[in-house]
Design a protein around this motif. Sequence first.
Motif, PDB file in Angstrom:
ATOM      1  N   GLN A   1       0.831  -1.201   0.000  1.00  0.00           N
ATOM      2  CA  GLN A   1       0.000   0.000   0.000  1.00  0.00           C
ATOM      3  C   GLN A   1       0.865   1.250   0.000  1.00  0.00           C
ATOM      4  O   GLN A   1       1.887   1.303   0.677  1.00  0.00           O
ATOM      5  CB  GLN A   1      -0.900   0.037   1.243  1.00  0.00           C
TER       6      GLN A   1
ATOM      7  N   LYS B   1       0.829   5.060   1.058  1.00  0.00           N
ATOM      8  CA  LYS B   1       0.110   6.042   1.873  1.00  0.00           C
ATOM      9  C   LYS B   1       0.757   7.403   1.714  1.00  0.00           C
ATOM     10  O   LYS B   1       1.975   7.497   1.510  1.00  0.00           O
ATOM     11  CB  LYS B   1       0.143   5.635   3.352  1.00  0.00           C
TER      12      LYS B   1
ATOM     13  N   PHE C   1       1.354  11.245   3.361  1.00  0.00           N
ATOM     14  CA  PHE C   1       1.341  11.976   4.632  1.00  0.00           C
ATOM     15  C   PHE C   1       1.614  13.454   4.391  1.00  0.00           C
ATOM     16  O   PHE C   1       2.439  13.801   3.532  1.00  0.00           O
ATOM     17  CB  PHE C   1       2.411  11.409   5.577  1.00  0.00           C
TER      18      PHE C   1
ATOM     19  N   SER D   1       4.542   0.616   1.445  1.00  0.00           N
ATOM     20  CA  SER D   1       4.937  -0.397   2.425  1.00  0.00           C
ATOM     21  C   SER D   1       4.317  -1.750   2.105  1.00  0.00           C
ATOM     22  O   SER D   1       3.262  -1.847   1.479  1.00  0.00           O
ATOM     23  CB  SER D   1       4.509   0.033   3.827  1.00  0.00           C
ATOM     24  N   THR D   2       5.005  -2.770   2.545  1.00  0.00           N
ATOM     25  CA  THR D   2       4.505  -4.141   2.443  1.00  0.00           C
ATOM     26  C   THR D   2       5.107  -4.925   3.598  1.00  0.00           C
ATOM     27  O   THR D   2       5.630  -4.325   4.542  1.00  0.00           O
ATOM     28  CB  THR D   2       4.868  -4.762   1.084  1.00  0.00           C
TER      29      THR D   2
ATOM     30  N   PRO E   1       3.530  -5.249  14.031  1.00  0.00           N
ATOM     31  CA  PRO E   1       3.466  -3.822  14.337  1.00  0.00           C
ATOM     32  C   PRO E   1       3.160  -2.978  13.104  1.00  0.00           C
ATOM     33  O   PRO E   1       2.823  -1.804  13.228  1.00  0.00           O
ATOM     34  CB  PRO E   1       4.861  -3.497  14.871  1.00  0.00           C
ATOM     35  N   TYR E   2       3.306  -3.587  11.924  1.00  0.00           N
ATOM     36  CA  TYR E   2       3.074  -2.839  10.675  1.00  0.00           C
ATOM     37  C   TYR E   2       1.715  -3.180  10.065  1.00  0.00           C
ATOM     38  O   TYR E   2       1.426  -2.774   8.948  1.00  0.00           O
ATOM     39  CB  TYR E   2       4.202  -3.151   9.678  1.00  0.00           C
ATOM     40  N   SER E   3       0.886  -3.932  10.785  1.00  0.00           N
ATOM     41  CA  SER E   3      -0.454  -4.325  10.304  1.00  0.00           C
ATOM     42  C   SER E   3      -0.398  -4.918   8.900  1.00  0.00           C
ATOM     43  O   SER E   3      -1.208  -4.566   8.036  1.00  0.00           O
ATOM     44  CB  SER E   3      -1.410  -3.128  10.316  1.00  0.00           C
TER      45      SER E   3
ATOM     46  N   PRO F   1       9.062   8.559  12.125  1.00  0.00           N
ATOM     47  CA  PRO F   1       7.985   8.832  13.091  1.00  0.00           C
ATOM     48  C   PRO F   1       6.676   8.108  12.766  1.00  0.00           C
ATOM     49  O   PRO F   1       5.905   7.783  13.675  1.00  0.00           O
ATOM     50  CB  PRO F   1       7.802  10.351  12.980  1.00  0.00           C
ATOM     51  N   ILE F   2       6.417   7.831  11.480  1.00  0.00           N
ATOM     52  CA  ILE F   2       5.162   7.146  11.130  1.00  0.00           C
ATOM     53  C   ILE F   2       5.216   5.648  11.435  1.00  0.00           C
ATOM     54  O   ILE F   2       4.191   4.965  11.380  1.00  0.00           O
ATOM     55  CB  ILE F   2       4.804   7.326   9.627  1.00  0.00           C
ATOM     56  N   LEU F   3       6.398   5.126  11.732  1.00  0.00           N
ATOM     57  CA  LEU F   3       6.559   3.676  11.902  1.00  0.00           C
ATOM     58  C   LEU F   3       6.786   3.290  13.359  1.00  0.00           C
ATOM     59  O   LEU F   3       7.302   4.090  14.139  1.00  0.00           O
ATOM     60  CB  LEU F   3       7.751   3.188  11.080  1.00  0.00           C
TER      61      LEU F   3
ATOM     62  N   PHE G   1       2.990  14.704  11.461  1.00  0.00           N
ATOM     63  CA  PHE G   1       2.415  14.167  10.216  1.00  0.00           C
ATOM     64  C   PHE G   1       0.933  13.858  10.371  1.00  0.00           C
ATOM     65  O   PHE G   1       0.438  13.616  11.476  1.00  0.00           O
ATOM     66  CB  PHE G   1       3.167  12.896   9.806  1.00  0.00           C
TER      67      PHE G   1
END
Lengths: 192, 280
Positions: free
Chosen positions: A37, A39, A41, A56-57, A101-103, A162-164, A187
């Motif tokens: 996906q 995304k 920000f 991300s994957t 943690p990364y869904s 920061p988003i991770l 963000f």
Amino acid sequence: MAQLGFYFDMTSCAGCKTCQIACNDRNDLKVGTLFRQVKTFEIGSFPTPGAYHFSSTCNHCENPKCVAGCPTGAMHKLEDGTVGHNKERCIGCRYCTWNCPYSVPQYIEEIGKVGKCDFCKDLIDQGENPVCVDACVMRAIKWGDLDELKAKYGSVSTSDLPILPLSSITNPSTLIKAKTIAKQKDFQSKEV
Amino acid sequence: MGETALLIFSLCLQAAIGTMLFITLGKQLYKDKLFKRAALTTAILSIAGVLASLAHLGQPLLAFNSLFNLGSSWLSKEVLFSGTFMGIAVLYALVIYLKPTNQTLATGLRWAGSVVGVCAVFSMAKVYTTSIVPVWQGANTYVDFFATTIAVGALIFIAASIKELQNVDKKIYGFIVLATVVIQAAVAVPYAINLGLHGQAAQASAEILSGLTAIIGLKWLLVLGGAGILVWPATQKAETKEAAPITGMIYIAVVSLVIGEMLGRFVFYAAIVASTVGLT
């Protein structure tokens, strides 16, 4: 043990989502299920706003919590370091969706099981690239042995933003060449 | 609410395990009593719980695969202990009803059920605390699960054994229940208040919880109220002609506490926020 990984050049990513669509197509995913996906920000505000895209994957982590938690062993580490998912064993308990943690793992209602990125294992076994890598028009995604990727891009990349979530939780095998603004904490995720 | 099956599973199993613990305690105190209805309740609750857990699975027919990773998966261990507990609870009920004279077997099953049950509750808590959902991490989950086990178990035991406990001072059970739920509240409330300090996902959970304030308030009212009814002096009276009203009060206490714990478990699952970044 070898460890394959991805390198994502955020500074080149235009947010076109071709990688996402190529992944959906290859895995024949229905609407609502994504194995990759993109995304977008936003950060800051007028007069200094900014935006960046993040593709991300599965990070095929060195210490994947999905593998440790999976009660069936369906989630497992392969010899090339990628995290495989044995669909025959999966019982659809969805515990991996509470552990990553990364869904990343996606529960697919129609089959009553989860699914996720398999690094296009059949393609790389034939010497080809994962589809997301080939589909990217900006050549922003690369893959390879993580040590080699680190040697090549380590000085300009990170696994923490920061988003991770903190990379120390699972040691993700993804290197990110981040935009400077992606290190800001103010963000907001934006639908594009 | 996508976790209804898990809510039923965890509550039923914890109630069954708590009841088994109090049957064991009860047998230590009153050796001549059988606590037949309590044993039957334990078996029924554990069967209902295990069936609910199967309903949660996308592939319930493959459920036995969940025992393949006992080494590292707490969910695997939870399945093992919960399934074993159900087996023991059913066997125990059969022995109590069909062969009540076989005391050795009954005692062995009772103690085995209690030990396996405690392991099951511990594994259940571990399943949640080791996940990456911040609202589930920490001591609150252990306290909540064990408190539910003890409080609901004690009340179900008393309600199912009203006749056998007719001339027995039930005050001790009342105080056990009250002390347990007071500890549960003392841990849960500060935990919920401080949740917002633990990162984005925890903040998102805290926001969900603040939207459920009315339900959380009702939960504590019912839980503490239910426990309070049990220690009410009238409930302790030896059974006389007023037996019916006292029995009614005990049933009200059970219903109040069980509904309260159900609301609490609903909030527990409703507050899931695993991560603020990802594919979902």
